[in-house]
Design an enzyme around this catalytic site. Structure first.
Site, PDB file in Angstrom:
ATOM      1  N   ASP A  20       0.801  -1.195  -0.051  1.00 58.70           N
ATOM      2  CA  ASP A  20      -0.024  -0.069   0.188  1.00 58.70           C
ATOM      3  C   ASP A  20       0.936   1.211   0.009  1.00 58.70           C
ATOM      4  OD1 ASP A  20      -2.235   1.561   0.519  1.00 58.70           O
ATOM      5  OD2 ASP A  20      -2.004   1.590   2.428  1.00 58.70           O
ATOM      6  N   GLU A  33      -0.903  -1.296  -5.051  1.00 55.26           N
ATOM      7  CA  GLU A  33      -2.153  -0.434  -5.308  1.00 55.26           C
ATOM      8  C   GLU A  33      -1.596   0.474  -6.724  1.00 55.26           C
ATOM      9  OE1 GLU A  33      -4.476   1.606  -2.382  1.00 55.26           O
ATOM     10  OE2 GLU A  33      -4.456   3.210  -3.660  1.00 55.26           O
ATOM     11  N   ASP A  70      -3.140   0.940   7.653  1.00 53.13           N
ATOM     12  CA  ASP A  70      -2.556   0.924   6.381  1.00 53.13           C
ATOM     13  C   ASP A  70      -1.877  -0.565   6.018  1.00 53.13           C
ATOM     14  OD1 ASP A  70      -1.238   2.255   8.367  1.00 53.13           O
ATOM     15  OD2 ASP A  70      -0.375   3.527   7.214  1.00 53.13           O
TER      16      ASP A  70
END
Lengths: 194, 194
Positions: free
Chosen positions: A7, A68, A141
């Site tokens: 991420d 991502e 996260d």
């Protein structure tokens, strides 16, 4: 198959590692956040994030790194640092001949909850359930990084062949394929200008 | 002092190398463009750009790497690839303990032509004149990389101390300091969100 999810972020870069076994059985291996201090100059921040990612990749030797996909439409204040951190993750994987998969947040949400607009808390709960964890992964996260790894493991077979096999897809898989096609189209348009 | 300028890009990344001697005497050393094919996957493109930049940095051993500062307000279609290429240049320098300087296009234009809104052709002509070249450097993105290196060499002394010494600056230096302050402020605002 070991999948390492990223991420991306310049201040906090989530890393989640899972193993995908037979019958889509997923197990938790590792979760952490690689950090850089906003007090450092940008070049040293990027070096810190890169070194942290390299350490994770070398420790867990993933078969795929799932990152991502960042869009220019994202939050203007952070998008450049996020894109740079994603770029470093791609570089670290490519330097080791590890395949890279890019997944949009919508794809990850769909894969995990069946709903491309799921809330953060729903993602965290499903990640916890899918990986048979006793408590929710922290910090948040880090859960997103695990979600990206899970998303790659659970991607429908049709997702790889584009639209060819759409008639065989379940409704959830069709939703996924549409989200994926949309992302590819946006990426295509973005790449044309480069 | 050797300065290596980088005009970041994912398809074409300009690299220009100059030597800054006594009395701000500048001489040309090298100019080139590092490329990656749009047909490659993004991770392999980033690897190609990174490897190309590392080769240039190791060959010319600069004392400073001067990179164009990228803003989120830039061209949406290319901004993420540009930011990632700039990030790779910063990483390659930081890995070798080489200081990184970021300069805005306005700073570069001001330093070279005295006009922060100068046209591309004016920049190219002035780069050619400043470096005593017989012909304009080609391709054009290579001229921009040389401009970034020259910009760093010619930066006014006051630019490093922020606003402290503004009363001693010439009008051109004051314009520069203002552009620089504005860029720092924008960067500060952008960093706060990270």
């Amino acid at each position: 198959m070991i999948i390492l999810g990223v991420d991306p972020g310049l201040t906090r870069c989530g890393v989640g590692v899972i193993e995908a076994g037979a019958h889509r059985r997923l197990s938790f291996i590792h979760v952490d956040v690689v950090r850089s201090s906003p007090d450092m100059s940008q070049d040293l921040r990027l070096l810190a994030i890169y070194n942290g990612l390299v350490e994770k990749i070398e420790t867990y030797a993933p078969d795929t790194v799932s990152i991502e996909r960042v869009f220019a439409q994202s939050n203007r204040n952070t998008v450049l640092g996020t894109a740079q951190a994603a770029g470093l993750a791609m570089l670290a994987a490519a330097q080791r001949n590890i395949p890279v998969a890019l997944h949009t947040p919508t794809e990850a949400k769909l894969a995990i909850t069946g709903n491309g607009h799921a809330q953060k808390i729903q993602i965290e709960r499903m990640v916890t359930r899918i990986l048979n964890l006793n408590t929710m992964p922290t910090p948040a996260d880090a859960a997103d990084a695990l979600a990206l790894a899970i998303c790659h493991a659970l991607r429908p077979a049709g997702a790889l062949q584009g639209g060819e096999r759409e008639e065989h897809l379940t409704p959830a898989q069709r939703q996924w394929a549409e989200a994926s096609k949309k992302a590819t189209k946006r990426r295509f348009n973005a790449d044309r200008g480069m």
